[in-house]
Design an enzyme around this catalytic site. Structure first.
Site, short mmCIF file in Angstrom:
data_model
loop_
_atom_site.label_atom_id
_atom_site.label_comp_id
_atom_site.label_asym_id
_atom_site.label_seq_id
_atom_site.Cartn_x
_atom_site.Cartn_y
_atom_site.Cartn_z
N ASP A 131 -6.15 -8.47 5.65
CA ASP A 131 -5.92 -7.27 4.86
C ASP A 131 -4.62 -7.42 4.08
O ASP A 131 -3.68 -8.07 4.53
CB ASP A 131 -5.92 -6.00 5.72
CG ASP A 131 -4.87 -6.01 6.81
OD1 ASP A 131 -3.71 -5.66 6.53
OD2 ASP A 131 -5.21 -6.36 7.96
N GLU A 175 -1.25 5.54 11.48
CA GLU A 175 -0.07 5.04 12.16
C GLU A 175 1.12 5.86 11.71
O GLU A 175 1.02 6.69 10.81
CB GLU A 175 0.14 3.55 11.87
CG GLU A 175 0.26 3.21 10.38
CD GLU A 175 0.41 1.72 10.14
OE1 GLU A 175 1.37 1.13 10.70
OE2 GLU A 175 -0.41 1.15 9.39
#
Length: 224
Positions: free
Chosen positions: A23, A114
């Site tokens: 990613d 997150e």
């Protein structure tokens, strides 16, 4: 995510099949996508948006490069829970790269959950408020695309911010962040991870991701 796919992926996981991926975001402005493909990578997840005001300036370049190299690709959205509704952020994501089509080459969008910098650890939300926010995003994405977004998280954040909720086990594929030699205990009642982010360093840029299954399973994920 369809029950048949969950079963097939679980069997693939039991057989220890795996597909390399990675990613990236604008922090990796130059990526050799073809070299990554030649080295065995078959998918990439690309940052598209944050909140309702930010679009990643490298998204289009990354998406085009990944497509041209033959990689399965998809976008991700960095969540700002509580800043606006989950549905509003899903709409923003969908309008700026997070769309999906069942072409076998486009992954469902990923919701990155997150903490960030000086923001409160759980963005100021209670565990029940966080679960409701995620559900708002997930349901809107599903309504528009017909698939549920993948949920990216780590065990500590999920436990602290959702109370280790199992509300998404039967709908949303889990992208597990754990930098270790094995995935370890899976949070939230998921029986397994769909993708494991196993390292924050990948040879061709960004983070290393491992799909829990074979290439045929990865293509099924990209086909709905």
């Amino acid at each position: 995510m369809k029950t048949e796919f969950i079963t097939a992926l679980a069997l693939a996981g039991a057989a220890q099949a795996a597909v390399q991926g990675f990613d990236i975001s604008h922090y990796q402005p130059t990526v050799n996508y073809q070299a990554a493909y030649n080295a065995g990578a078959r998918f990439v997840i690309i940052k598209a948006t944050e909140g309702t005001t930010y679009t990643d300036p490298s998204f289009s370049t990354h998406y085009t490069g990944a497509t041209n190299a033959g990689l399965i690709r998809g976008g991700y959205h960095f969540a700002h829970p509580g800043a606006t509704t989950g549905a509003a952020q899903a709409d923003y994501f969908l309008a700026h790269g997070g769309g999906w089509s069942g072409d076998g080459r486009t992954l469902p969008g990923m919701l990155d959950l997150e903490s960030e910098g000086s923001n409160p650890q759980c963005w100021g939300l209670s565990t029940s408020g966080m679960v409701s926010w995620i559900k708002s995003f997930s349901d809107r994405y599903h309504t528009v695309t017909g698939v549920y977004p993948m949920l990216y998280t780590n065990p500590s954040w999920w436990s602290t911010c959702t109370g280790n909720s199992n509300a998404f086990v039967n709908t949303n594929p889990l992208v597990l962040a754990r930098y270790a030699s094995a995935p370890g205990t899976i949070p939230g009642g998921w029986p397994y991870q769909t993708i494991w982010q196993n390292s924050d360093s990948y040879t061709y840029g960004g983070d290393s991701d491992i799909f829990n299954g074979d290439l045929a399973g990865l293509k099924r994920l990209a086909s709905g």
